[in-house]
Design a protein around this motif. Structure first.
Motif, mmCIF file in Angstrom:
data_model
loop_
_atom_site.group_PDB
_atom_site.id
_atom_site.type_symbol
_atom_site.label_atom_id
_atom_site.label_comp_id
_atom_site.label_asym_id
_atom_site.label_seq_id
_atom_site.Cartn_x
_atom_site.Cartn_y
_atom_site.Cartn_z
ATOM 1 N N GLN A 170 5.265 -3.892 -4.510
ATOM 2 C CA GLN A 170 3.927 -3.325 -4.645
ATOM 3 C C GLN A 170 3.360 -3.648 -6.015
ATOM 4 O O GLN A 170 4.092 -3.650 -7.010
ATOM 5 N N MET A 171 2.068 -3.917 -6.042
ATOM 6 C CA MET A 171 1.397 -4.195 -7.304
ATOM 7 C C MET A 171 0.095 -3.404 -7.307
ATOM 8 O O MET A 171 -0.739 -3.561 -6.414
ATOM 9 N N ALA A 172 -0.066 -2.546 -8.299
ATOM 10 C CA ALA A 172 -1.295 -1.771 -8.425
ATOM 11 C C ALA A 172 -2.437 -2.689 -8.850
ATOM 12 O O ALA A 172 -2.215 -3.729 -9.460
ATOM 13 N N ASP A 173 -3.635 -2.294 -8.526
ATOM 14 C CA ASP A 173 -4.827 -3.007 -8.966
ATOM 15 C C ASP A 173 -5.446 -2.184 -10.094
ATOM 16 O O ASP A 173 -6.219 -1.262 -9.850
ATOM 17 N N ILE A 174 -5.054 -2.500 -11.305
ATOM 18 C CA ILE A 174 -5.509 -1.747 -12.480
ATOM 19 C C ILE A 174 -6.568 -2.589 -13.197
ATOM 20 O O ILE A 174 -6.260 -3.649 -13.727
ATOM 21 N N PRO A 175 -7.802 -2.132 -13.222
ATOM 22 C CA PRO A 175 -8.836 -2.887 -13.949
ATOM 23 C C PRO A 175 -8.797 -2.542 -15.442
ATOM 24 O O PRO A 175 -8.215 -1.535 -15.851
ATOM 25 N N LEU A 176 -9.430 -3.388 -16.241
ATOM 26 C CA LEU A 176 -9.632 -3.031 -17.651
ATOM 27 C C LEU A 176 -10.425 -1.727 -17.686
ATOM 28 O O LEU A 176 -11.279 -1.491 -16.832
ATOM 29 N N MET A 177 -10.138 -0.885 -18.666
ATOM 30 C CA MET A 177 -10.902 0.358 -18.803
ATOM 31 C C MET A 177 -12.355 0.023 -19.112
ATOM 32 O O MET A 177 -12.640 -0.861 -19.919
ATOM 33 N N GLN A 178 -13.254 0.744 -18.441
ATOM 34 C CA GLN A 178 -14.684 0.510 -18.584
ATOM 35 C C GLN A 178 -15.358 1.669 -19.304
ATOM 36 O O GLN A 178 -14.994 2.822 -19.094
ATOM 37 N N ASP A 179 -16.335 1.341 -20.125
ATOM 38 C CA ASP A 179 -17.184 2.352 -20.756
ATOM 39 C C ASP A 179 -18.147 2.831 -19.672
ATOM 40 O O ASP A 179 -18.904 2.028 -19.106
ATOM 41 N N SER A 180 -18.145 4.103 -19.376
ATOM 42 C CA SER A 180 -18.956 4.634 -18.269
ATOM 43 C C SER A 180 -20.460 4.531 -18.537
ATOM 44 O O SER A 180 -21.251 4.535 -17.605
ATOM 45 N N THR A 181 -20.864 4.428 -19.792
ATOM 46 C CA THR A 181 -22.300 4.345 -20.087
ATOM 47 C C THR A 181 -22.824 2.913 -20.013
ATOM 48 O O THR A 181 -23.971 2.701 -19.644
ATOM 49 N N ALA A 223 4.529 0.297 -8.706
ATOM 50 C CA ALA A 223 3.346 -0.565 -8.575
ATOM 51 C C ALA A 223 2.663 -0.775 -9.927
ATOM 52 O O ALA A 223 2.254 -1.896 -10.258
ATOM 53 N N ASN A 224 2.543 0.281 -10.725
ATOM 54 C CA ASN A 224 1.931 0.155 -12.044
ATOM 55 C C ASN A 224 2.810 -0.660 -12.986
ATOM 56 O O ASN A 224 2.310 -1.470 -13.769
ATOM 57 N N MET A 225 4.119 -0.446 -12.914
ATOM 58 C CA MET A 225 5.043 -1.217 -13.759
ATOM 59 C C MET A 225 4.989 -2.698 -13.381
ATOM 60 O O MET A 225 5.041 -3.557 -14.269
ATOM 61 N N ASN A 226 4.873 -3.007 -12.102
ATOM 62 C CA ASN A 226 4.758 -4.402 -11.676
ATOM 63 C C ASN A 226 3.475 -5.025 -12.216
ATOM 64 O O ASN A 226 3.469 -6.173 -12.662
ATOM 65 N N HIS A 227 2.374 -4.264 -12.191
ATOM 66 C CA HIS A 227 1.113 -4.766 -12.756
ATOM 67 C C HIS A 227 1.258 -5.000 -14.260
ATOM 68 O O HIS A 227 0.807 -6.015 -14.786
ATOM 69 N N MET A 228 1.895 -4.051 -14.944
ATOM 70 C CA MET A 228 2.064 -4.169 -16.386
ATOM 71 C C MET A 228 2.864 -5.422 -16.736
ATOM 72 O O MET A 228 2.484 -6.193 -17.617
ATOM 73 N N ARG A 229 3.967 -5.634 -16.037
ATOM 74 C CA ARG A 229 4.801 -6.819 -16.285
ATOM 75 C C ARG A 229 4.037 -8.108 -15.973
ATOM 76 O O ARG A 229 4.108 -9.071 -16.734
ATOM 77 N N ALA A 230 3.311 -8.121 -14.871
ATOM 78 C CA ALA A 230 2.537 -9.317 -14.505
ATOM 79 C C ALA A 230 1.484 -9.603 -15.567
ATOM 80 O O ALA A 230 1.254 -10.760 -15.937
ATOM 81 N N THR A 231 0.846 -8.557 -16.077
ATOM 82 C CA THR A 231 -0.175 -8.727 -17.120
ATOM 83 C C THR A 231 0.449 -9.220 -18.412
ATOM 84 O O THR A 231 -0.082 -10.121 -19.068
ATOM 85 N N LEU A 232 1.596 -8.660 -18.782
ATOM 86 C CA LEU A 232 2.306 -9.137 -19.974
ATOM 87 C C LEU A 232 2.714 -10.589 -19.806
ATOM 88 O O LEU A 232 2.559 -11.398 -20.734
ATOM 89 N N ASN A 233 3.215 -10.945 -18.631
ATOM 90 C CA ASN A 233 3.614 -12.335 -18.390
ATOM 91 C C ASN A 233 2.417 -13.278 -18.499
ATOM 92 O O ASN A 233 2.543 -14.378 -19.031
ATOM 93 N N LYS A 234 1.260 -12.831 -18.015
ATOM 94 C CA LYS A 234 0.055 -13.655 -18.119
ATOM 95 C C LYS A 234 -0.392 -13.755 -19.582
ATOM 96 O O LYS A 234 -0.791 -14.823 -20.040
ATOM 97 N N MET A 235 -0.336 -12.635 -20.304
ATOM 98 C CA MET A 235 -0.743 -12.639 -21.712
ATOM 99 C C MET A 235 0.111 -13.595 -22.530
ATOM 100 O O MET A 235 -0.391 -14.257 -23.438
#
Length: 182
Positions: free
Chosen positions: A27-38, A167-179
């Motif tokens: 499982q891989m979560a779909d975590i977007p970059l944090m957005q400024d609500s305004t 799922a969140n840990m998988n997203h984090m690792r995938a993002t780190l690997n991409k970075m």
């Protein structure tokens, strides 16, 4: 009726292949970059927020700007925070050679510095540990729950992981690997 060994091997191979096909994808979560609500633009971490250095009183939060950073936001008395800290510190150390820096930020408001010092000792923290003593970090970036992990990119934009599930840990690792182009 006699069944040949070749036929039994075929059945065994077919059965194992069908089980392999049924194995779920991680499982891989779909975590977007944090957005400024305004502005609906990606938020950037504010490294001018005053945090109190606990493991090193002379260190400033601003020292960590413009670099890949993993932040562990926690309470020293929280059982979930205690359980996840070793795993997060190991992850920080794993990517350190690639350029990742890891820090921890303990809650303010009723939490004493000594509580955080005991946490550092008990969980063998080797990363810099701060305290949100003035309560400035939590209201801007917190979720109301802990622990929370922030993966900050060089440009200051960041992902917020509100739970540390698979799922969140998988997203984090995938993002780190991409970075780090792994």
């Amino acid at each position: 009726m006699r069944i040949s060994s070749r036929f039994l091997c075929f059945i065994a191979l077919a059965a194992s292949m069908s089980f392999a096909q049924l194995a779920p994808e991680p499982q891989m979560a779909d975590i977007p970059l944090m957005q400024d609500s305004t502005t609906n633009q990606p938020m950037k971490m504010d490294f001018s927020i005053p945090l109190t250095g606990i493991s090193d009183p002379g260190i400033l939060f601003s020292h960590f700007s413009k670099r890949p950073l993993l932040i562990y936001y926690f309470s020293p008395k929280c059982p979930h925070c205690q359980r996840h800290f070793p795993e997060m510190q190991d992850l920080m150390k794993e990517y350190e050679k690639d350029g990742l820096t890891g820090i921890a930020i303990g809650l303010g408001g009723g939490i004493k510095k000594n509580d955080i010092r005991l946490f550092i000792d008990q969980f063998h923290a080797v990363i810099p540990v701060f305290q949100d003593a003035n309560g400035k970090f939590g209201p801007v970036y917190g979720t109301g729950y802990i622990p929370v992990v922030y993966l900050v990119q060089k440009d200051g934009t960041f992902y917020r992981y509100e739970t540390l599930n698979e799922a969140n840990m998988n997203h984090m690792r995938a993002t780190l690997n991409k970075m780090f182009k792994k």
